[in-house]
Motif scaffolding. Sequence first.
Motif, short mmCIF file in Angstrom:
data_model
loop_
_atom_site.label_atom_id
_atom_site.label_comp_id
_atom_site.label_asym_id
_atom_site.label_seq_id
_atom_site.Cartn_x
_atom_site.Cartn_y
_atom_site.Cartn_z
N VAL A 39 15.06 96.32 -4.76
CA VAL A 39 13.75 96.47 -5.22
C VAL A 39 13.55 94.90 -5.92
CG1 VAL A 39 11.71 97.33 -6.77
CG2 VAL A 39 13.51 98.72 -5.59
N GLU A 97 17.63 99.10 -8.35
CA GLU A 97 16.63 98.55 -9.50
C GLU A 97 17.46 97.82 -10.34
OE1 GLU A 97 13.80 97.75 -10.45
OE2 GLU A 97 12.15 99.15 -9.84
N ASP A 98 16.48 96.99 -10.98
CA ASP A 98 17.22 96.30 -12.24
C ASP A 98 17.22 97.13 -13.54
OD1 ASP A 98 14.36 96.10 -12.35
OD2 ASP A 98 14.24 94.22 -12.87
MG MG Z 1 12.28 95.96 -10.69
#
Ligand code: MG
Length: 179
Positions: A39, A97-98
């Motif tokens: 993402v 995701e982060d």
């Molecule tokens: Mg993100």
Amino acid sequence: MGYHIEEYLSAEKIAARVREIGANISKNYEGKEIVLLCVLKGSFMFFADLVREITVPLSVDFLTLSSYGAGTESSGKVQLVQESKMSLEGKHVIIVEDIVDSGNTLSFLLGLLKEKNLASLEICSLLSKPSRRVVDIPLNPEYIGFEIPDTFVVGYGLDYDQKYRELPYVGQVVFDEEE
Ligand code: MG
Ligand code: IMP
């Protein structure tokens, strides 16, 4: 308002945890082929390090979502800026995701993927801020790097107003007291 950045998670600490997550994924998906869905933009650095720690065959795919304005508060409105071009049908997919903050972004993405007939779906995120959650998102702790308190972080892919993504560590944005 002035601010400075303080190191919060060192590059070494991150690398050690990324190795563990890679090992967890490799063990849990033995004998399967997986698609890792990056993402963008925030997870690009985590993603690049993570794929190198996974030993099962995999493909990579990318999509761009945007939810943030220029500040430190999510706008809550998630937009699909660029969609993944790969067919995910029948695939074991891991979203990378982060950070999971309010959960709005992932809730939007899970909604998009629900219609795609995947073989399985998991979420992997470098960071999670459980105290900020607005939407409940099922997370497997084996695939979560670090749970952090309600503080704004940058670096290792994460930005503040599109800056600091290049830092090799995760830093905390500390706003200076007003005079
Ligand atoms: Mg993100
Ligand atoms: P959510 O939709 O509120 O869960 O927010 C998810 C997205 O907001 C993340 O994928 C990040 O891109 C961004 N975000 C949330 N918290 C932070 C932070 O502390 N620093 C930088 N970006 C953040």
